[in-house]
Design a protein around this motif. Structure first.
Motif, short mmCIF file in Angstrom:
data_model
loop_
_atom_site.label_atom_id
_atom_site.label_comp_id
_atom_site.label_asym_id
_atom_site.label_seq_id
_atom_site.Cartn_x
_atom_site.Cartn_y
_atom_site.Cartn_z
N SER A 199 0.83 -1.22 0.00
CA SER A 199 0.00 0.00 0.00
C SER A 199 0.85 1.26 0.00
O SER A 199 0.52 2.25 -0.65
CB SER A 199 -0.96 0.00 1.19
N ALA A 200 1.98 1.22 0.72
CA ALA A 200 2.88 2.38 0.76
C ALA A 200 3.60 2.56 -0.57
O ALA A 200 3.79 3.69 -1.05
CB ALA A 200 3.88 2.22 1.90
N VAL A 245 -3.42 -0.60 6.32
CA VAL A 245 -3.28 -0.31 4.89
C VAL A 245 -3.38 1.20 4.72
O VAL A 245 -4.21 1.86 5.36
CB VAL A 245 -4.36 -1.05 4.05
N ILE A 246 -2.50 1.76 3.90
CA ILE A 246 -2.46 3.20 3.66
C ILE A 246 -3.23 3.47 2.37
O ILE A 246 -2.84 3.01 1.30
CB ILE A 246 -1.01 3.70 3.54
N HIS A 247 -4.29 4.21 2.48
CA HIS A 247 -5.16 4.47 1.32
C HIS A 247 -4.77 5.72 0.54
O HIS A 247 -5.07 5.83 -0.65
CB HIS A 247 -6.61 4.61 1.77
N ALA A 248 -4.15 6.69 1.22
CA ALA A 248 -3.79 7.95 0.56
C ALA A 248 -2.57 8.55 1.23
O ALA A 248 -2.28 8.24 2.40
CB ALA A 248 -4.97 8.93 0.61
N ASN A 253 -9.17 9.60 10.88
CA ASN A 253 -8.82 9.27 9.49
C ASN A 253 -7.39 8.77 9.38
O ASN A 253 -7.04 8.09 8.41
CB ASN A 253 -8.97 10.51 8.60
N MET A 254 -6.55 9.10 10.37
CA MET A 254 -5.15 8.68 10.36
C MET A 254 -4.93 7.31 10.99
O MET A 254 -3.82 6.77 10.90
CB MET A 254 -4.29 9.72 11.10
N CYS A 255 -5.92 6.77 11.63
CA CYS A 255 -5.78 5.44 12.24
C CYS A 255 -7.18 4.83 12.44
O CYS A 255 -7.52 4.38 13.53
CB CYS A 255 -5.01 5.49 13.54
N HIS A 256 -7.94 4.81 11.39
CA HIS A 256 -9.33 4.40 11.43
C HIS A 256 -9.43 2.89 11.63
O HIS A 256 -9.02 2.11 10.77
CB HIS A 256 -10.01 4.81 10.11
N ILE A 314 -5.53 6.16 6.62
CA ILE A 314 -4.88 4.95 7.13
C ILE A 314 -5.92 4.12 7.85
O ILE A 314 -6.62 4.63 8.74
CB ILE A 314 -3.72 5.30 8.08
N GLU A 315 -6.03 2.86 7.47
CA GLU A 315 -7.03 1.98 8.06
C GLU A 315 -6.34 0.88 8.87
O GLU A 315 -5.47 0.17 8.35
CB GLU A 315 -7.88 1.35 6.96
#
Length: 470
Positions: free
Chosen positions: A283-284, A332-335, A417-420, A435-436
Motif C-alpha cells: 500500500s505504501a 493499509v495506507i489508502h492515501a 482518518n489517520m488510524c481508522h 490509514i485503516e
C-alpha cells in the motif's frame, strides 16, 4: 401570586422556544448571552450549553437554549418538541475566520478545521466533532430545503448592529427582548458561558477580517488548499473571495512548505505479521511513500511485542531526519498522509478517541529535541511498566504534561482518518480515510475472550473486501 403565575404560563397556547445552533466559534455564546441579558427575568435560559431536547419537561412560557451542534438535529428537535412554537437561530461566520481561530482550552493547535473540531469533556480533548465544512454543508441544506422556522444570522451582522438583530428577533419570535444586546458583557455571565466566550468583552468591529493576520492567513490558505470547499462556502454565504480580500488589503499569498518524511513501522518475525507487513508495504509503495521497516523477534505475547514500540520509534528518531509517521504494520495506507500532516507543528500528535483513550496506532513525531525527550521518557516509563499497554503509558505521560502550567512538549490531536479502526463506529467522519487499522490482534483468541470468533470473522470479511474490491 403563585397561582397567578401558573395561570399565565398555562394560558398560552404554546411555549416559545428559541434554539441557538450553527457553527461553533461563530458567536453563538455571545448571541445567547445577549438574549439572556436582554430578558433575564422572563426567559428560561440555562447557564450552560444544553441540548434543546433536554428542556422537554420545562414549563416556562419562554425558553432559550444554545448548543451549536443542534444544527444537525433540527428535524429531530422539531418532532420531539412539536407542541412548542419553535424558532431556530442558525449562526455562521466567515469560514476563513473559523478555521484560523484558536481557543484557550486548546492552546497547542487550532480549535477546528474544515473537517473536525474539538470535543472537550473533563480531561478528554478529542479532535472528532464536525468541523467547519460539515456545518456549512448542513446550513446550506437547511437554507435550501427546510420548512422549519429558521433564522440565519452571521457573527459579522450581530457585531455590526446588535440592536437591529434584537428588533428582528423580538418581532419575529415574540420574545420579550427589552434590554440592549450591546450591553451583554456588563451583565452577569455564568462561568461555563464565559469559558466558551474565550473572555468577556464588548463587541468589536474590526477594520479588516481577523483571518488576514499573518499567522491566521497562513492557516486559512493551508486549509483551503486541503479543503477547497471552504472557499466555495465562504462565497456562497456572501463573503468576498480569498483573492479579492488579499487584493483589497495588499496582501501576498502565504508560502507553504509541504513536509515529507519517513513512515516508521516494525513487525515480529512470524507468519501472521509477515503477511500483514507485505500488505502494508504494498500500500505504501503504490503511493511512493518512504518507509523504515524493522523486523524483530517475537517476545512471547501480544503485550510484550507492543511494548517494543517506544524503543523502536526512539531509535528511528535518532537515526532519521525530518518528520516521522509511525504506523502499526497491520494497516493499509489508502492515501498520502503528508499533505494533511503538513498542518502539524507540534512535537507529537496522536488520535484521542471520544472516550478519552489514546490510539498509538499512528503517531506523528516532529524532528525536535522536545520530541526526542518525550520518546525517551516513554521508553523509560515502558521499562518501568513492562506489562502495561504501550499506548496507556504514553497517555499517562501526555495527560500529566497537559495538567502542568509550563509544558516541555507540544502534543496535538489527529483525526481518526489517520488510524481508522475498520469496524469501529465513530461519531463523525469527514474526508477520506487515509490509514485503516486492520487489527491483526483479532487473530489472538486470548486477547478477545468470548468475542474472539466474532472479531475474527469481522476482520476476515474486511480483508476479503480489500483483496477483491469489486
Amino acid at each position: 401570586m403563585i397561582l397567578k403565575k401558573l395561570k399565565s404560563i398555562y394560558s398560552r397556547e404554546k411555549q416559545r422556544h428559541l434554539i441557538l445552533c450553527g457553527c461553533p466559534r461563530s458567536g453563538t455564546t455571545m448571541l445567547y448571552q445577549m438574549i439572556r441579558s436582554s430578558s433575564l427575568e422572563q426567559v428560561f435560559a440555562p447557564a450552560s450549553e444544553m441540548r434543546a431536547g433536554k428542556t422537554k419537561k420545562c414549563s416556562a412560557p419562554f425558553i432559550a437554549t444554545k448548543r451549536p451542534l443542534d444544527l444537525f438535529n433540527v428535524d429531530t428537535i422539531a418532532q420531539d418538541l412539536h407542541k412548542r412554537d419553535l424558532w431556530f437561530l442558525a449562526n455562521f461566520r466567515d469560514p476563513r475566520d473559523l478555521i484560523s481561530s484558536k481557543h484557550k482550552s486548546v492552546p497547542t493547535q487550532h480549535f477546528q478545521g474544515a473537517d473536525y473540531q474539538f470535543f472537550i469533556s473533563g480531561r478528554t480533548k478529542a479532535f472528532c466533532y464536525p468541523g467547519v465544512a460539515p456545518c456549512f454543508e448542513e446550513l446550506t441544506a437547511l437554507r435550501e430545503t427546510s420548512d422549519k422556522r429558521i433564522l440565519f444570522t452571521s457573527y459579522e451582522q450581530t457585531v455590526r448592529d446588535p440592536e437591529q438583530l434584537r428588533s428582528i428577533l423580538k418581532f419575529a419570535t415574540g420574545f420579550p427582548l427589552e434590554r440592549p444586546f450591546a450591553d451583554f458583557h456588563s451583565a452577569s455571565v455564568p462561568k461555563k458561558l464565559s469559558v466558551a466566550l474565550n473572555g468577556i468583552r464588548p463587541v468589536e468591529v474590526l477594520a479588516k477580517p481577523a483571518w488576514t493576520q499573518p499567522e491566521r492567513l497562513k492557516r486559512a490558505y493551508q486549509q483551503i488548499q486541503l479543503f477547497p470547499e471552504i472557499e466555495a462556502y465562504a462565497q456562497n454565504w456572501g463573503y468576498p473571495s480569498f483573492d479579492s480580500v488579499l487584493d483589497q488589503y495588499n496582501l501576498k499569498v502565504p508560502q507553504l512548505e509541504e513536509q515529507r518524511g519517513t513512515i516508521v513501522a516494525f513487525h515480529t518475525d512470524d507468519p501472521l505479521y509477515r503477511k500483514e507487513a507485505e500488505r502494508f508495504v504494498r500500500s505504501a509503495a503504490k503511493l511512493g511513500l518512504k518507509i523504515d521497516l524493522k523486523v524483530v523477534p517475537p517476545k512471547g505475547d501480544w503485550v510484550a511485542n507492543c511494548a517494543m514500540k517506544p524503543q523502536i520509534i526512539a531509535d528511528a528518531r535518532q537515526r532519521l531526519s525530518g518528520p516521522l509517521l509511525y504506523i502499526d504494520v497491520d494497516a493499509v495506507i489508502h492515501a498520502d498522509p503528508w499533505p494533511y500532516l503538513s498542518q502539524y507543528d507540534g512535537d507529537m500528535a496522536a488520535n484521542i478517541l471520544p472516550d478519552g483513550e489514546l490510539n498509538s496506532a499512528s503517531l506523528y513525531i516532529s524532528d525536535t529535541q522536545a520530541a526526542r525527550a518525550l520518546l525517551n521518557t516513554w521508553v523509560e516509563r515502558q521499562k518501568e511498566n513492562p506489562r502495561e499497554w504501550d499506548q496507556k503509558t504514553l497517555q499517562q505521560i501526555i495527560e500529566n504534561e497537559e495538567q502542568m502550567t509550563q509544558t516541555t512538549f507540544r502534543f496535538q490531536r489527529l483525526p481518526h482518518n489517520m488510524c481508522h479502526i475498520f469496524d469501529k463506529d465513530y461519531p463523525h467522519t469527514y474526508g477520506p480515510i487515509l490509514i485503516e487499522q486492520l487489527q491483526a490482534s483479532r487473530a489472538n483468541p486470548s486477547k478477545w475472550g468470548g468475542k474472539a470468533e466474532q472479531k475474527s470473522r469481522s476482520r476476515q470479511k474486511r480483508l476479503a473486501q480489500l483483496e477483491h474490491p469489486d
